[in-house]
Design a protein around this motif. Sequence first.
Motif, mmCIF file in Angstrom:
data_model
loop_
_atom_site.group_PDB
_atom_site.id
_atom_site.type_symbol
_atom_site.label_atom_id
_atom_site.label_comp_id
_atom_site.label_asym_id
_atom_site.label_seq_id
_atom_site.Cartn_x
_atom_site.Cartn_y
_atom_site.Cartn_z
ATOM 1 N N ALA A 135 0.228 4.931 -15.075
ATOM 2 C CA ALA A 135 0.923 3.801 -15.677
ATOM 3 C C ALA A 135 1.632 2.965 -14.611
ATOM 4 N N THR A 136 2.244 3.636 -13.636
ATOM 5 C CA THR A 136 2.929 2.920 -12.559
ATOM 6 C C THR A 136 1.955 2.051 -11.773
ATOM 7 N N GLU A 137 0.784 2.598 -11.440
ATOM 8 C CA GLU A 137 -0.203 1.829 -10.692
ATOM 9 C C GLU A 137 -0.763 0.669 -11.516
ATOM 10 N N VAL A 138 -0.929 0.877 -12.807
ATOM 11 C CA VAL A 138 -1.405 -0.195 -13.680
ATOM 12 C C VAL A 138 -0.375 -1.325 -13.729
ATOM 13 N N ILE A 139 0.894 -0.983 -13.923
ATOM 14 C CA ILE A 139 1.953 -1.987 -14.024
ATOM 15 C C ILE A 139 2.088 -2.764 -12.712
ATOM 16 N N GLY A 140 2.104 -2.046 -11.593
ATOM 17 C CA GLY A 140 2.249 -2.702 -10.303
ATOM 18 C C GLY A 140 1.101 -3.646 -10.006
ATOM 19 N N THR A 141 -0.125 -3.206 -10.297
ATOM 20 C CA THR A 141 -1.287 -4.038 -9.998
ATOM 21 C C THR A 141 -1.408 -5.199 -10.975
ATOM 22 N N PHE A 142 -1.051 -4.958 -12.232
ATOM 23 C CA PHE A 142 -1.004 -6.060 -13.200
ATOM 24 C C PHE A 142 -0.082 -7.163 -12.681
ATOM 25 N N THR A 143 1.092 -6.768 -12.205
ATOM 26 C CA THR A 143 2.060 -7.734 -11.675
ATOM 27 C C THR A 143 1.473 -8.506 -10.504
ATOM 28 N N TYR A 188 3.196 2.805 -4.498
ATOM 29 C CA TYR A 188 2.523 1.536 -4.843
ATOM 30 C C TYR A 188 1.258 1.256 -4.034
ATOM 31 N N ALA A 189 0.197 2.012 -4.333
ATOM 32 C CA ALA A 189 -1.107 1.682 -3.736
ATOM 33 C C ALA A 189 -1.527 0.280 -4.157
ATOM 34 N N ILE A 190 -1.521 0.015 -5.451
ATOM 35 C CA ILE A 190 -1.921 -1.263 -6.077
ATOM 36 C C ILE A 190 -3.184 -1.850 -5.452
ATOM 37 N N ASN A 191 -4.013 -0.995 -4.890
ATOM 38 C CA ASN A 191 -5.196 -1.451 -4.156
ATOM 39 C C ASN A 191 -6.100 -0.243 -3.933
ATOM 40 N N PRO A 192 -7.240 -0.171 -4.629
ATOM 41 C CA PRO A 192 -8.124 0.998 -4.458
ATOM 42 C C PRO A 192 -8.599 1.192 -3.019
ATOM 43 N N ALA A 193 -8.913 0.111 -2.319
ATOM 44 C CA ALA A 193 -9.391 0.235 -0.937
ATOM 45 C C ALA A 193 -8.291 0.739 -0.024
ATOM 46 N N ARG A 194 -7.055 0.287 -0.248
ATOM 47 C CA ARG A 194 -5.928 0.694 0.569
ATOM 48 C C ARG A 194 -5.722 2.196 0.530
ATOM 49 N N ASP A 195 -6.030 2.829 -0.607
ATOM 50 C CA ASP A 195 -5.832 4.270 -0.715
ATOM 51 C C ASP A 195 -7.103 5.055 -0.399
ATOM 52 N N PHE A 196 -8.237 4.635 -0.966
ATOM 53 C CA PHE A 196 -9.466 5.417 -0.810
ATOM 54 C C PHE A 196 -9.982 5.404 0.620
ATOM 55 N N GLY A 197 -10.037 4.227 1.244
ATOM 56 C CA GLY A 197 -10.555 4.143 2.611
ATOM 57 C C GLY A 197 -9.772 5.002 3.588
ATOM 58 N N PRO A 198 -8.442 4.851 3.648
ATOM 59 C CA PRO A 198 -7.653 5.708 4.531
ATOM 60 C C PRO A 198 -7.699 7.184 4.156
ATOM 61 N N ARG A 199 -7.750 7.495 2.875
ATOM 62 C CA ARG A 199 -7.834 8.914 2.471
ATOM 63 C C ARG A 199 -9.136 9.518 2.980
ATOM 64 N N LEU A 200 -10.216 8.753 2.879
ATOM 65 C CA LEU A 200 -11.491 9.219 3.410
ATOM 66 C C LEU A 200 -11.403 9.390 4.924
ATOM 67 N N MET A 201 -10.725 8.483 5.599
ATOM 68 C CA MET A 201 -10.551 8.600 7.047
ATOM 69 C C MET A 201 -9.721 9.834 7.396
ATOM 70 N N HIS A 202 -8.722 10.139 6.590
ATOM 71 C CA HIS A 202 -7.933 11.355 6.788
ATOM 72 C C HIS A 202 -8.818 12.587 6.722
ATOM 73 N N ALA A 203 -9.752 12.589 5.775
ATOM 74 C CA ALA A 203 -10.657 13.725 5.635
ATOM 75 C C ALA A 203 -11.614 13.844 6.817
ATOM 76 N N LEU A 204 -11.982 12.710 7.431
ATOM 77 C CA LEU A 204 -12.994 12.705 8.483
ATOM 78 C C LEU A 204 -12.426 12.922 9.885
ATOM 79 N N LEU A 205 -11.233 12.449 10.145
ATOM 80 C CA LEU A 205 -10.688 12.495 11.500
ATOM 81 C C LEU A 205 -10.280 13.914 11.900
ATOM 82 N N PRO A 206 -10.398 14.239 13.190
ATOM 83 C CA PRO A 206 -10.017 15.571 13.683
ATOM 84 C C PRO A 206 -8.509 15.682 13.916
ATOM 85 N N LEU A 207 -7.752 15.545 12.825
ATOM 86 C CA LEU A 207 -6.294 15.609 12.908
ATOM 87 C C LEU A 207 -5.848 17.061 13.006
#
Length: 241
Positions: A135-143, A188-207
């Motif tokens: 609900a928070t993400e819906v409200i923020g992105t709606f705004t 406040y992700a309010i942006n699918p690319a902002r969260d998914f792309g970096p999350r995928l990079m987190h999974a891939l990088l040798p951290l």
Amino acid sequence: MTVYIFEFIGTCLLILLGNGVVANLVLKDTKGSSTGWVGISLAWGIAVFVGVFVSADISGAHLNPAVTVGLATAGKFAWHLVPGYIVAQILGAMMGNLLVWLNYKKHYDATQDQAAILATFSTSPAIRSPFWNLATEVIGTFTLVFAVFYIAGGTVSDQPISLGSIDALPVALLVMGIGFGLGGPTGYAINPARDFGPRLMHALLPLKGKGGSDWSYAWIPIIGPFLGGFLAAITYLLIGI
């Protein structure tokens, strides 16, 4: 092809500066540990300003699949361009966080807090409650998307609407306001690319000692923003102004 390149560049700059300040705040032994939430919200506003200003006159500076889908739903952007824009946004977000990692490499190596490391890539809820987090993400992105329609100006027409470089400042202030006013529950992700792309990079990088990428939560900052953007477009069409 040029529009996709500038969507990539704009989104890359957005994530580089936005998640860069998070890294400066939470990673070990940086010089920005006193930045706090105010600094994060301000920095994301600046990140949006830079990303929009650079890419606006070429690609329209969506930098966000929820904005792209919202504009297409309202008849202000061609649907056949939507897939390419979303791919460019995700790849740009991945590149942006790759650059954050390179910039803070020694600090990542020194940080043992797995949650802090993940926070420099993707969002997470302060209190985990899927329905309310969604609900928070819906409200923020709606705004965000609803306001973008009016910042960009005009009525529903056959011409695709886009943000010009002059709109960079009001959009930056809008995102800053969302961060200050609505961002606390989920970051406040309010942006699918902002969260998914970096999350995928987190999974891939040798951290070193990074832990899991929290994929069980990942659907919320994807579905929530898409739903919020869609509802904003429908509301805008129903108002008919």
